[in-house]
Motif scaffolding. Structure first.
Motif, short mmCIF file in Angstrom:
data_model
loop_
_atom_site.label_atom_id
_atom_site.label_comp_id
_atom_site.label_asym_id
_atom_site.label_seq_id
_atom_site.Cartn_x
_atom_site.Cartn_y
_atom_site.Cartn_z
N ARG A 21 -33.65 15.77 -12.67
CA ARG A 21 -32.47 15.47 -13.47
C ARG A 21 -31.21 16.04 -12.82
NH1 ARG A 21 -29.32 12.70 -17.23
NH2 ARG A 21 -27.46 13.89 -16.93
N LEU A 22 -31.34 17.10 -12.09
CA LEU A 22 -30.16 17.74 -11.52
C LEU A 22 -29.44 16.85 -10.51
CD1 LEU A 22 -31.40 21.40 -11.19
CD2 LEU A 22 -29.96 20.41 -12.97
N GLN A 23 -30.09 15.79 -10.04
CA GLN A 23 -29.42 14.86 -9.14
C GLN A 23 -28.40 14.01 -9.89
OE1 GLN A 23 -31.79 12.93 -5.97
NE2 GLN A 23 -33.51 13.71 -7.16
N MET A 24 -28.62 13.79 -11.18
CA MET A 24 -27.73 12.94 -11.97
C MET A 24 -26.77 13.82 -12.76
SD MET A 24 -28.74 9.89 -14.53
CE MET A 24 -27.80 9.64 -16.02
N VAL A 72 -27.91 9.59 -20.13
CA VAL A 72 -26.58 9.57 -19.51
C VAL A 72 -25.80 10.81 -19.92
CG1 VAL A 72 -24.38 8.34 -19.36
CG2 VAL A 72 -26.53 7.06 -19.29
N ASP A 73 -25.86 11.17 -21.20
CA ASP A 73 -25.16 12.35 -21.69
C ASP A 73 -25.69 13.60 -20.98
OD1 ASP A 73 -24.93 14.80 -23.52
OD2 ASP A 73 -23.52 13.40 -24.45
N GLY A 74 -27.02 13.75 -20.96
CA GLY A 74 -27.65 14.83 -20.21
C GLY A 74 -27.72 16.18 -20.87
N ARG A 75 -27.09 16.37 -22.02
CA ARG A 75 -27.04 17.70 -22.61
C ARG A 75 -28.20 18.00 -23.55
NH1 ARG A 75 -21.15 17.70 -25.11
NH2 ARG A 75 -21.64 15.49 -25.38
N LYS A 76 -28.91 17.00 -24.01
CA LYS A 76 -29.92 17.22 -25.05
C LYS A 76 -31.21 17.81 -24.50
CE LYS A 76 -32.04 15.14 -29.03
NZ LYS A 76 -32.10 13.99 -29.89
N ASN A 77 -31.67 17.31 -23.37
CA ASN A 77 -32.96 17.74 -22.83
C ASN A 77 -32.79 18.85 -21.80
OD1 ASN A 77 -34.32 15.71 -24.29
ND2 ASN A 77 -33.70 14.22 -22.77
N ASP A 126 -31.13 4.45 -27.39
CA ASP A 126 -30.91 5.87 -27.70
C ASP A 126 -31.33 6.77 -26.54
OD1 ASP A 126 -29.87 5.23 -30.19
OD2 ASP A 126 -31.79 5.47 -31.21
N GLU A 127 -32.44 6.44 -25.90
CA GLU A 127 -32.91 7.25 -24.77
C GLU A 127 -31.94 7.16 -23.59
OE1 GLU A 127 -34.82 5.14 -26.48
OE2 GLU A 127 -36.50 6.29 -27.24
#
Length: 126
Positions: free
Chosen positions: A84-87, A73-78, A67-68
């Motif tokens: 994180r901006l690199q991914m 990968v989705d990136g929208r939740k957190n 789940d984590e």
């Protein structure tokens, strides 16, 4: 018997989709083998460097954090940190053009991200 065959075929198709999406979207940084040694790392300094995806279960007490991984990968939740901006936020990037954020597009993105996460689960080192 036909139902089992269809289920196996659907799993195989999802697995192939996960491998293909990983190779097309993740391997550039994380490497084909998932060790964080993709070709982009040789030309663009990354701080922090991409994770070694083959160690995720080992670093989580032997349980793959499915789940984590999907959420990451989705990136929208957190709320993103600078690291994180690199991914890329694949949950937005993989949306169907012209149908962004519709139930149809969101369902397809979820399926693709889950398939990528299953692929990453399959490359875990014991």
């Amino acid at each position: 018997m036909l139902i089992l065959l269809l289920a196996a075929t659907a799993r195989d198709a999802a697995a192939q989709s996960g491998i293909r999406d990983y190779q097309n979207h993740c391997a550039e940084c994380h490497g084909l083998g998932g060790r964080g040694d993709g070709p982009t790392c040789l030309t663009i300094p990354m701080n922090p460097p991409p994770n070694d995806l083959t160690q995720m279960a080992k670093n989580n007490g032997g349980k793959f954090p499915f789940d984590e991984v999907v959420e990451s990968v989705d990136g929208r939740k957190n709320i993103p940190s600078h690291a994180r901006l690199q991914m890329p936020f694949w949950g937005t990037t993989l949306q169907k053009p012209g149908k962004e954020f519709t139930p149809e597009s969101d369902a397809e993105v979820k399926k693709r991200i889950e398939s990528m996460a299953r692929y990453v689960e399959s490359i875990q080192q014991k």
